[in-house]
Enzyme design. Structure first.
Site, PDB file in Angstrom:
ATOM      1  NE  ARG A   1      -3.606   2.618   0.796  1.00 58.53           N
ATOM      2  CZ  ARG A   1      -3.431   3.933   0.694  1.00 58.53           C
ATOM      3  NH1 ARG A   1      -2.269   4.427   0.245  1.00 58.53           N
ATOM      4  NH2 ARG A   1      -4.390   4.764   1.035  1.00 58.53           N
TER       5      ARG A   1
ATOM      6  CD  GLU B   1     -11.219   3.712  -2.293  1.00 62.68           C
ATOM      7  OE1 GLU B   1     -11.566   2.533  -2.529  1.00 62.68           O
ATOM      8  OE2 GLU B   1     -10.191   3.994  -1.653  1.00 62.68           O
TER       9      GLU B   1
ATOM     10  NE  ARG C   1      -3.602  -2.717   2.323  1.00 61.64           N
ATOM     11  CZ  ARG C   1      -4.504  -1.826   1.917  1.00 61.64           C
ATOM     12  NH1 ARG C   1      -4.974  -1.889   0.680  1.00 61.64           N
ATOM     13  NH2 ARG C   1      -4.935  -0.876   2.727  1.00 61.64           N
TER      14      ARG C   1
END
Length: 215
Positions: free
Chosen positions: A52, A60, A96
């Site tokens: 990430r 998004e 992540r």
């Protein structure tokens, strides 16, 4: 007593330098896939790692067309098979690796500079805050990317919050159905459903739905 002084001094120095010392060392990896505008997967030896991008928040996927543009820009900069340097900052709640990604330049910073992501103010600790905020301001002044809309598009963190608050408690999904990877039939169709709001299909939060359907 004198024998204990050196270790104590080293401990004190480590505590004083806790910020930088706490960060994991940078490592080289190969790009495997890009999930969305701020998520990718890399391979380090035999290990696959979901990354990430630190310090930033890209639109998004459902924020069309901005989310798609951010993802495409990341794909162009980090094509599958390319080597990159990963500078970890932390690990998020999805497991992540939160990191800055370096190729010829700092990719995270470049996305903000091009108006394809926002400086993620809530998580700028450990980042070069001034550099990210200045890059965002330059993109805003030039009307690049998300700044083509006066004041910028809805911030991704606000968009996510709005979607969460709009969820109906009985679990109703965007089209009134709950889909299952085993019944969808294709990886492309799974990504389409994810873009429509079926976020539960992305079980590991890396921006890619039903990875088991990839051929």
């Amino acid at each position: 007593m004198p024998g204990h002084r050196l270790p104590l001094l080293l401990i004190l120095l480590a505590l004083l330098q806790g910020g930088p010392a706490a960060a994991a060392p940078a490592f080289r990896a190969t790009v495997v896939s890009v999930g969305d505008g701020d998520t990718l997967r890399v391979r380090r030896g035999q290990e696959r790692i979901t990354v990430r991008l630190a310090c930033i928040d890209a639109p998004e996927t459902a924020q069309s067309p901005w989310g798609q543009q951010a993802r495409q820009a990341l794909l162009m900069r980090l094509a599958v098979g390319r080597p990159v340097t990963i500078q970890p900052h932390s690990t998020d709640r999805f497991g992540r690796t939160v990191a800055e990604v370096i190729r010829d330049t700092n990719i995270n910073l470049a996305l903000v500079e091009d108006g394809l992501a926002f400086a993620y103010r809530r998580y700028l600790a450990g980042c070069d805050e001034a550099a990210y905020l200045e890059a965002e301001e330059r993109a805003r002044r030039q009307g690049l990317g998300v700044w083509r809309v006066p004041g910028g598009i809805t911030r991704p963190w606000d968009f996510r919050r709005g979607r969460r608050s709009a969820r109906i408690p009985d679990g109703t999904t965007p089209d009134g159905r709950r889909h299952f990877c085993s019944q969808i039939g294709s990886h492309a169709r799974a990504q389409e459903l994810l873009r429509q709001g079926h976020s539960y299909l992305d079980s590991d939060g890396d921006g890619e739905a039903c990875e088991s359907l990839r051929s």
